[in-house]
Design an enzyme around this catalytic site. Structure first.
Site, PDB file in Angstrom:
ATOM      1  N   TYR A  35       0.840  -1.192   0.000  1.00 43.77           N
ATOM      2  CA  TYR A  35       0.000   0.000   0.000  1.00 43.77           C
ATOM      3  C   TYR A  35       0.886   1.257   0.000  1.00 43.77           C
ATOM      4  O   TYR A  35       0.688   2.170  -0.795  1.00 43.77           O
ATOM      5  CB  TYR A  35      -0.927  -0.009   1.225  1.00 43.77           C
ATOM      6  CG  TYR A  35      -1.928   1.132   1.220  1.00 43.77           C
ATOM      7  CD1 TYR A  35      -3.200   0.970   0.666  1.00 43.77           C
ATOM      8  CD2 TYR A  35      -1.595   2.379   1.747  1.00 43.77           C
ATOM      9  CE1 TYR A  35      -4.103   2.011   0.635  1.00 43.77           C
ATOM     10  CE2 TYR A  35      -2.497   3.436   1.720  1.00 43.77           C
ATOM     11  CZ  TYR A  35      -3.754   3.243   1.167  1.00 43.77           C
ATOM     12  OH  TYR A  35      -4.642   4.291   1.131  1.00 43.77           O
ATOM     13  N   LEU A  82     -33.021  10.751  19.562  1.00 43.59           N
ATOM     14  CA  LEU A  82     -33.660   9.460  19.796  1.00 43.59           C
ATOM     15  C   LEU A  82     -34.323   9.430  21.159  1.00 43.59           C
ATOM     16  O   LEU A  82     -33.752   9.898  22.149  1.00 43.59           O
ATOM     17  CB  LEU A  82     -32.610   8.343  19.742  1.00 43.59           C
ATOM     18  CG  LEU A  82     -32.085   7.959  18.359  1.00 43.59           C
ATOM     19  CD1 LEU A  82     -30.838   7.104  18.497  1.00 43.59           C
ATOM     20  CD2 LEU A  82     -33.152   7.219  17.578  1.00 43.59           C
ATOM     21  N   LYS A 114     -25.872   0.764  19.371  1.00 45.11           N
ATOM     22  CA  LYS A 114     -25.806   2.223  19.441  1.00 45.11           C
ATOM     23  C   LYS A 114     -24.381   2.615  19.801  1.00 45.11           C
ATOM     24  O   LYS A 114     -23.921   2.418  20.919  1.00 45.11           O
ATOM     25  CB  LYS A 114     -26.786   2.751  20.487  1.00 45.11           C
ATOM     26  CG  LYS A 114     -26.824   4.268  20.541  1.00 45.11           C
ATOM     27  CD  LYS A 114     -27.999   4.758  21.376  1.00 45.11           C
ATOM     28  CE  LYS A 114     -28.110   6.263  21.301  1.00 45.11           C
ATOM     29  NZ  LYS A 114     -26.920   6.950  21.848  1.00 45.11           N
ATOM     30  N   ARG A 135     -23.382  17.367  14.148  1.00 44.89           N
ATOM     31  CA  ARG A 135     -24.828  17.421  14.327  1.00 44.89           C
ATOM     32  C   ARG A 135     -25.236  18.755  14.945  1.00 44.89           C
ATOM     33  O   ARG A 135     -26.284  19.300  14.622  1.00 44.89           O
ATOM     34  CB  ARG A 135     -25.265  16.265  15.226  1.00 44.89           C
ATOM     35  CG  ARG A 135     -26.734  16.267  15.557  1.00 44.89           C
ATOM     36  CD  ARG A 135     -27.149  14.988  16.272  1.00 44.89           C
ATOM     37  NE  ARG A 135     -28.560  15.024  16.622  1.00 44.89           N
ATOM     38  CZ  ARG A 135     -29.036  15.586  17.717  1.00 44.89           C
ATOM     39  NH1 ARG A 135     -28.213  16.165  18.569  1.00 44.89           N
ATOM     40  NH2 ARG A 135     -30.332  15.583  17.972  1.00 44.89           N
ATOM     41  N   LYS A 313     -31.332   1.714  26.061  1.00 42.04           N
ATOM     42  CA  LYS A 313     -30.044   2.060  26.684  1.00 42.04           C
ATOM     43  C   LYS A 313     -29.506   0.941  27.568  1.00 42.04           C
ATOM     44  O   LYS A 313     -30.266   0.231  28.229  1.00 42.04           O
ATOM     45  CB  LYS A 313     -30.218   3.324  27.535  1.00 42.04           C
ATOM     46  CG  LYS A 313     -30.715   4.522  26.753  1.00 42.04           C
ATOM     47  CD  LYS A 313     -29.600   5.178  25.989  1.00 42.04           C
ATOM     48  CE  LYS A 313     -28.943   6.222  26.864  1.00 42.04           C
ATOM     49  NZ  LYS A 313     -28.019   7.042  26.067  1.00 42.04           N
ATOM     50  N   CYS A 407       7.801   2.782  51.815  1.00 45.84           N
ATOM     51  CA  CYS A 407       7.012   1.614  51.442  1.00 45.84           C
ATOM     52  C   CYS A 407       5.989   1.309  52.537  1.00 45.84           C
ATOM     53  O   CYS A 407       6.357   1.168  53.704  1.00 45.84           O
ATOM     54  CB  CYS A 407       7.931   0.395  51.241  1.00 45.84           C
ATOM     55  SG  CYS A 407       7.001  -1.123  50.940  1.00 45.84           S
ATOM     56  N   CYS A 410       7.282  -2.333  54.032  1.00 49.18           N
ATOM     57  CA  CYS A 410       8.558  -2.566  54.727  1.00 49.18           C
ATOM     58  C   CYS A 410       9.197  -1.272  55.217  1.00 49.18           C
ATOM     59  O   CYS A 410      10.266  -1.302  55.828  1.00 49.18           O
ATOM     60  CB  CYS A 410       9.524  -3.330  53.823  1.00 49.18           C
ATOM     61  SG  CYS A 410      10.212  -2.321  52.503  1.00 49.18           S
ATOM     62  N   CYS A 425       9.368   0.491  45.642  1.00 52.06           N
ATOM     63  CA  CYS A 425      10.175   0.090  46.774  1.00 52.06           C
ATOM     64  C   CYS A 425      11.257  -0.818  46.199  1.00 52.06           C
ATOM     65  O   CYS A 425      10.958  -1.835  45.583  1.00 52.06           O
ATOM     66  CB  CYS A 425       9.304  -0.680  47.763  1.00 52.06           C
ATOM     67  SG  CYS A 425      10.248  -1.605  48.969  1.00 52.06           S
TER      68      CYS A 425
HETATM   69  O1  D41 Z   1     -25.151   4.256  16.643  1.00 53.09           O
HETATM   70  C1  D41 Z   1     -25.694   5.329  16.873  1.00 53.09           C
HETATM   71  N1  D41 Z   1     -25.196   6.143  17.763  1.00 53.09           N
HETATM   72  C2  D41 Z   1     -26.944   5.711  16.161  1.00 53.09           C
HETATM   73  C3  D41 Z   1     -27.461   6.994  16.339  1.00 53.09           C
HETATM   74  C4  D41 Z   1     -27.605   4.824  15.308  1.00 53.09           C
HETATM   75  N2  D41 Z   1     -27.129   3.572  15.092  1.00 53.09           N
HETATM   76  N3  D41 Z   1     -28.744   5.194  14.682  1.00 53.09           N
HETATM   77  C5  D41 Z   1     -29.249   6.442  14.852  1.00 53.09           C
HETATM   78  N4  D41 Z   1     -30.392   6.761  14.187  1.00 53.09           N
HETATM   79  C6  D41 Z   1     -30.916   7.967  14.321  1.00 53.09           C
HETATM   80  C7  D41 Z   1     -32.160   8.279  13.573  1.00 53.09           C
HETATM   81  C8  D41 Z   1     -33.205   7.213  13.791  1.00 53.09           C
HETATM   82  C9  D41 Z   1     -32.746   9.597  14.010  1.00 53.09           C
HETATM   83  C10 D41 Z   1     -31.837   8.338  12.114  1.00 53.09           C
HETATM   84  C11 D41 Z   1     -28.620   7.392  15.684  1.00 53.09           C
HETATM   85  C12 D41 Z   1     -29.213   8.668  15.775  1.00 53.09           C
HETATM   86  N5  D41 Z   1     -30.365   8.925  15.094  1.00 53.09           N
HETATM   87  C13 D41 Z   1     -28.684   9.774  16.552  1.00 53.09           C
HETATM   88  N6  D41 Z   1     -27.420   9.991  16.825  1.00 53.09           N
HETATM   89  C14 D41 Z   1     -27.329  11.136  17.535  1.00 53.09           C
HETATM   90  C15 D41 Z   1     -28.569  11.621  17.734  1.00 53.09           C
HETATM   91  C16 D41 Z   1     -29.440  10.789  17.101  1.00 53.09           C
END
Ligand code: D41
Length: 671
Positions: A35, A82, A114, A135, A313, A407, A410, A425
């Site tokens: 590469y 979200l 996520k 964003r 979450k 130490c 000791c 030590c």
């Molecule tokens: O992996 C992520 N952080 C992730 C964030 C994801 N896999 N999908 C996402 N999809 C959306 C929508 C449904 C609104 C298109 C997102 C986010 N939003 C998101 N990331 C930051 C705010 C919202």
């Protein structure tokens, strides 16, 4: 077309293909050297013919001048946020709500990890990257095109021909955990402050005015959706869109799955949560999206979030708790490690009451006080850490953490080597903590593996004066052990048998068991196969030690210093006198080296032997073993329950065999 022009086109296309195979597919088509050679040739041609340089050439990822300031960018379509779900019940409600609106009973979802990073929008005009933006607040972000261009996972030009005239791709910028740790080590060694976590490091790296700094950061872009589109038609579902994004050159998550109904989505959540520590990037949940675009359109959104998507979450990997105190532990090699005692807190799926503070520099960097509220982080398999002291919540004067002058065990004076963070030590031969540490290390599984002699028994033996060094273990009698507190005759016999049984060992094990600083299992193996004979190692010069694979000047001097001490040479002599023997490496070499030149990785559960035994067998047959799968791996031996290593091997096209295949191979080798 002139011939330099043709060569430039061909080289650019080839480099793009190689880069995609490497970054998007984890399946390299060329060596790093190939590469680099191609890239160098392209640079040469472009230098000779500057009018042929294209903005999308692989050479055009670095070198832009720093900006004076960021300009803001208005997103044509807002970048939505979200909604959150914290349980299976929340998912059930999410499905019911949406299914009712659509007049259906079960919905098809696309589930994806996520990623815990920073969102980014990329705009392509006629397949060429024209703008990258953060964003921001969802409506307005910052122009970071100069930085995005430096990322190998951001295509400068899309692959194939079937893309819309205008295409906005959205995704997450992350830093893989391993790269993050390397990056922080580099920061530390150049005296720069460490980053708190991969997400902060990614955010900070994208916010640089100077793209030359961003170019040095291990940023990875993973696409997860499409925004603004003009002049083109895209697939009709989210999962197909992800495949499409991959096809035109983007890295996407390999763990994505389409499922029916919330129960299946929750099962996906459980599977991802289980793998969380092995996935190479931080994940803070699972995003569950209604897969069909027509359904998405019908569902619409409320305020800033789509109704058709939800973030399930995970338990947080960072939590706030109180620092109750700091203890100082003396390690086997004398390094003093400060350990934070915490108000127990649930983080990353377990209750944490201790965290490492690493060393004195780290305490100074954090400027943490006893009684402070602190952020504790537990991510991956690593020991929990304190990443920040919340000094704005500090009330009144709290005591600083005082590093001891002597130490804690000791009472000998502590010293600090130049260029080393550790304070130690140096009284290794007479410091009880280090003596106990050396004993614990000697009997441990990967060292002499003396089962039946645990930490408690060792401490008892040490405190009663029955054992003060590792050779003393071999003088113990059943009667002495049976006389100890809470020790029956039976367990005494068992312990003595285990000690006796350890006498027949292997040279690498023995070397590792001696506990020489910086000599881990791999170095011990390298030393044994290089020198074959212990006597040779004991009398080797620093220079000849440095000839061993992966042994640098520091490790060489540790080994040299260890064997130049009379006390240690005497110790080895006493062990040999006690009857320690190891199978002759010359015999090992005489085994058919049928695996010579091959690198193996062992994973999953094996029936006939442990993974360590399988590794030893592979090495006796002339092969090498490694801990992780890479493009250099020749064979993966995978038992049931194999996880990320198996999928990595599959994606790299590495040969995969199971235990039965392996046993047949051993039979052929007449083992
Ligand atoms: O992996 C992520 N952080 C992730 C964030 C994801 N896999 N999908 C996402 N999809 C959306 C929508 C449904 C609104 C298109 C997102 C986010 N939003 C998101 N990331 C930051 C705010 C919202």
């Amino acid at each position: 077309m002139s011939s330099p022009e043709r060569e430039i086109k061909e080289l650019s296309a080839r480099l793009d293909r190689w880069s995609l195979a490497y970054h998007r597919d984890d399946s390299p088509l060329a060596s790093d050297a190939e590469y680099d050679r191609a890239l160098r040739r392209l640079r040469e041609l472009e230098t000779a013919h500057p009018h042929l340089i294209s903005r999308t050439s692989p050479t055009q990822r670095v070198g832009d001048k720093p900006l004076d300031q960021f300009t803001s960018v208005r997103h044509t379509l807002p970048m939505l946020s979200l909604d959150n779900a914290f349980s299976g019940d929340d998912l059930e409600a999410f499905e019911q709500r949406n299914a009712n609106k659509l007049g259906l009973s079960v919905l098809r979802f696309c589930c994806e990890p996520k990623l815990d990073g920073v969102a980014m929008s990329l705009l392509y005009e006629d397949g060429v990257l024209v703008r990258a933006a953060t964003r921001g607040d969802g409506t307005t972000g910052e122009d970071i095109t100069h930085n995005a261009r430096t990322m190998e996972t951001v295509p400068l030009r899309l692959q194939g021909g079937d893309y819309p005239t205008m295409l906005e791709v959205r995704g997450e910028v992350v830093i893989p955990r391993a790269a993050f740790h390397r990056m922080n080590e580099k920061q530390a060694s150049s005296g720069e402050p460490a980053f708190q976590n991969p997400r902060n490091a990614a955010a900070g790296s994208l916010r640089q005015l100077d793209p030359r700094i961003t170019a040095t950061r291990p940023l990875v872009f993973m696409a997860y959706s499409v925004g603004h589109v003009e002049g083109g038609i895209l697939p009709g579902s989210h999962s197909e869109t992800l495949s499409y994004l991959s096809r035109i050159g983007f890295k996407t998550s390999k763990l994505t799955q389409v499922v029916d109904g919330w129960q299946a989505a929750e099962a996906f959540v459980d599977r991802i949560l289980e793998q969380r520590d092995e996935i190479e990037v931080d994940i803070d949940g699972v995003v569950i999206k209604v897969n069909d675009f027509e359904q998405q359109l019908a569902l619409g959104f409320v305020s800033r979030a789509p109704r058709w998507a939800i973030a399930r979450k995970f338990p947080a990997q960072e939590e706030v708790t109180t620092l109750l105190g700091v203890d100082f532990q003396v390690g086997r090699t004398g390094a003093i490690t400060p350990v934070a005692r915490l108000q127990p807190v649930f983080v990353g799926g377990v209750t944490v009451s201790n965290a490492t503070l690493h060393n004195a520099d780290e305490i100074a960097r954090l400027d943490v006080r006893i009684g402070d509220q602190v952020i504790v982080r537990r991510a991956g398999d690593v020991i929990p850490q304190i990443v920040k002291a919340l000094d704005d919540r500090r009330e009144g004067d709290l005591p600083k953490v005082a590093f001891p002058q002597e130490c804690p065990d000791c009472r000998d004076a502590l010293t600090r080597d130049l260029n080393e963070a550790a304070i130690r030590c140096e009284n290794s031969l007479a410091c009880p903590a280090q003596q106990k540490g050396a004993l614990e290390h000697f009997v441990s599984r990967k060292a002499m593996d003396i089962d039946g002699v645990g930490e408690k028994l060792l401490h008892q033996l040490f405190d009663q004066g029955l054992v003060s060094d590792i050779a003393d273990l071999y003088d113990l009698t059943v009667e002495q052990l049976a006389a100890l507190d809470r020790m029956g005759h039976k367990s005494a016999v068992k312990a003595i048998e285990a000690i006796e049984g350890s006498k027949a060992t292997e040279l690498p094990r023995f070397l590792y068991a001696l506990g020489i600083r910086e000599v881990g299992e791999a170095t011990a193996r390298a030393l044994a196969s290089h020198f074959v004979d212990l006597g040779m190692i004991m009398t080797a010069s620093r220079e000849s030690l440095e000839e061993v694979n992966d042994v640098g000047p520091v490790v060489a001097s540790h080994i040299h210093r260890f064997f130049s001490r009379d006390m240690n040479r005497e110790l080895v002599g006493r062990l040999i006198d006690a009857g320690l023997v190891w199978s002759l490496p010359k015999e090992q070499v005489a085994l058919k080296a049928i695996l010579a030149g091959q690198t193996w990785v062992v994973t999953g559960k094996l029936e006939a032997m442990s993974r360590d035994e399988a590794g030893a067998t592979i090495r006796r047959l002339g092969g090498q073993t490694a801990g992780s799968v890479s493009k250099k791996t020749d064979v993966l031996l995978a038992g049931p329950g194999a996880g990320s290593k198996l999928s990595k091997a599959e994606s790299l096209g590495v040969k995969i065999i199971d235990e039965d295949d392996f046993m047949r191979l051993l039979a052929e080798a007449e083992l």
